[in-house]
Write an enzyme that holds these catalytic residues in place. Structure first.
Site, PDB file in Angstrom:
ATOM      1  N   ARG A 187       0.838  -1.204   0.000  1.00  0.00           N
ATOM      2  CA  ARG A 187       0.000   0.000   0.000  1.00  0.00           C
ATOM      3  C   ARG A 187       0.871   1.252   0.000  1.00  0.00           C
ATOM      4  NH1 ARG A 187      -3.737  -1.155   4.996  1.00  0.00           N
ATOM      5  NH2 ARG A 187      -4.444   0.985   4.603  1.00  0.00           N
ATOM      6  N   CYS A 248      -0.480   7.009   8.328  1.00  0.00           N
ATOM      7  CA  CYS A 248      -0.942   5.723   7.792  1.00  0.00           C
ATOM      8  C   CYS A 248      -2.027   6.052   6.776  1.00  0.00           C
ATOM      9  CB  CYS A 248      -1.434   4.791   8.905  1.00  0.00           C
ATOM     10  SG  CYS A 248      -2.689   5.518   9.985  1.00  0.00           S
ATOM     11  N   ARG A 249      -3.147   5.395   6.837  1.00  0.00           N
ATOM     12  CA  ARG A 249      -4.255   5.768   5.951  1.00  0.00           C
ATOM     13  C   ARG A 249      -5.243   6.708   6.635  1.00  0.00           C
ATOM     14  NH1 ARG A 249      -8.681   1.735   3.232  1.00  0.00           N
ATOM     15  NH2 ARG A 249     -10.510   3.036   3.580  1.00  0.00           N
ATOM     16  N   LYS A 250      -5.584   6.415   7.887  1.00  0.00           N
ATOM     17  CA  LYS A 250      -6.599   7.225   8.560  1.00  0.00           C
ATOM     18  C   LYS A 250      -6.236   7.566  10.000  1.00  0.00           C
ATOM     19  CE  LYS A 250      -9.404   3.004   9.074  1.00  0.00           C
ATOM     20  NZ  LYS A 250     -10.684   2.376   8.741  1.00  0.00           N
ATOM     21  N   GLY A 251      -4.961   7.483  10.346  1.00  0.00           N
ATOM     22  CA  GLY A 251      -4.534   7.876  11.685  1.00  0.00           C
ATOM     23  C   GLY A 251      -4.715   6.811  12.743  1.00  0.00           C
ATOM     24  N   VAL A 252      -4.943   5.570  12.332  1.00  0.00           N
ATOM     25  CA  VAL A 252      -5.147   4.488  13.303  1.00  0.00           C
ATOM     26  C   VAL A 252      -3.848   3.712  13.540  1.00  0.00           C
ATOM     27  CG1 VAL A 252      -6.371   2.323  13.785  1.00  0.00           C
ATOM     28  CG2 VAL A 252      -7.617   4.287  12.905  1.00  0.00           C
ATOM     29  N   THR A 253      -3.357   3.014  12.515  1.00  0.00           N
ATOM     30  CA  THR A 253      -2.148   2.205  12.754  1.00  0.00           C
ATOM     31  C   THR A 253      -0.912   3.076  12.951  1.00  0.00           C
ATOM     32  OG1 THR A 253      -1.695   1.833  10.393  1.00  0.00           O
ATOM     33  CG2 THR A 253      -3.103   0.226  11.529  1.00  0.00           C
ATOM     34  N   SER A 275      -3.819  11.718   7.691  1.00  0.00           N
ATOM     35  CA  SER A 275      -3.014  10.703   7.012  1.00  0.00           C
ATOM     36  C   SER A 275      -3.302  10.629   5.510  1.00  0.00           C
ATOM     37  CB  SER A 275      -3.173   9.352   7.708  1.00  0.00           C
ATOM     38  OG  SER A 275      -2.417   9.321   8.918  1.00  0.00           O
TER      39      SER A 275
END
Length: 297
Positions: A187, A248-253, A275
């Site tokens: 990704r 990351c993609r949405k601030g989670v991982t 992100s």
């Protein structure tokens, strides 16, 4: 690096089981199930209602976010967060333990750990090994819903732990911060699609380094040791003595990077909340790198 006494970021299942058995859950100790799964896979709230750590409340990350934002999983306001966690019985004097039921051992729990910290709450820990290992070790579960007495929580946003689109854009020129992306290599490179995403191509922010969050966990779902984590940062030439932004993609991982650095004694990693889901839609094309479409996402 800031050298200070840090609150323990991890607690063991054994410690939590003993606390549950001793009747310590209450205003001074709250447990939150922060599970979330991709639509059409597992149902987090349904699984919570079927079985959870005794005394745990369900933290719904879909509710505790800025629902007006066009981007995924953006932080709620101070008042929104304070109201939400107050209804879960959390006050400013509560030790909060967060877990989730992901098969990896931990997925969304570090996001909630970071959310508490970004809103000024220091006494928060992640259950090391998650619900997966709680079950594996044979600790008790219940289907009994938790009904904690509401509490008053005062949230104070710590802007040093949060980065905006404008700050990350400015950083491309100033290079004050190192930028680390926690998504899978495919990704990040742009060779694999973003899962469950409409209108979001894969790729990464120019100048970012890739450290997939799964690599911070052992095969059994526990956090790796500080020594192993330090070696991982060193291998990627990420200097823990210098400022660091996680994305990351949405601030989670990205919060897994913040947690891993914290376990190495670095508590000041900032998370870019929007992100890639924000960057892809707002940033100039030359700042989006991908191997998929001639070098630009």
């Amino acid at each position: 690096m800031v050298h200070q006494v840090l609150y323990r970021a991890l607690v063991s299942s054994k410690w939590l089981a003993e606390s549950v058995r001793a009747g310590k859950l209450g205003p001074s100790l709250r447990v939150l199930d922060a599970s979330w799964y991709s639509p059409g896979t597992r149902e987090a709230r349904k699984e919570y209602l079927e079985r959870h750590v005794p005394g745990a409340s369900f933290f719904d990350i879909e509710e505790c976010r800025n629902t007006a934002s066009p981007y995924e999983m953006m932080l709620p306001s101070e008042a929104g967060f304070a109201d939400y966690v107050g209804r879960l019985g959390v006050s400013n004097d509560t030790h909060v333990v967060v877990y989730d039921g992901d098969h990896l051992g931990s997925f969304y729990a570090p996001r909630v750990w970071w959310m508490f910290r970004v809103f000024g709450h220091r006494t928060v820990s992640v259950l090391n090994g998650g619900f997966r290992n709680w079950l594996k070790e044979g600790h008790p579960v219940t289907s009994e819903p938790s009904c904690p007495e509401p509490a008053v929580f005062k949230a104070t946003l710590d802007r040093s732990l949060l980065k905006t689109y404008e700050q990350v854009l400015e950083n491309l020129e100033s290079k004050r911060f190192q930028l680390v992306d926690s998504r899978s290599q495919g990704r990040y490179l742009g060779t694999e699609p973003e899962p469950d995403a409409v209108g979001l191509d894969p790729g990464h922010i120019r100048g970012s380094v890739n450290m997939p969050f799964m690599d911070f966990l052992t095969e059994d779902g526990f956090e790796k040791s500080p020594e192993e984590l330090r070696a991982m940062f060193e291998a990627k030439k990420v200097d823990l003595e210098q400022p660091l932004i996680a994305t990351c993609r949405k601030g989670v991982t990205a919060c897994h990077i913040a947690l891993a650095a914290y376990l190495c004694g670095k508590p000041d990693v900032a998370v870019y909340d929007g992100s890639w889901s924000e960057w892809f839609r707002r940033a100039p094309p030359e700042t989006r790198v991908s191997q998929r479409k001639g070098g630009k996402a």
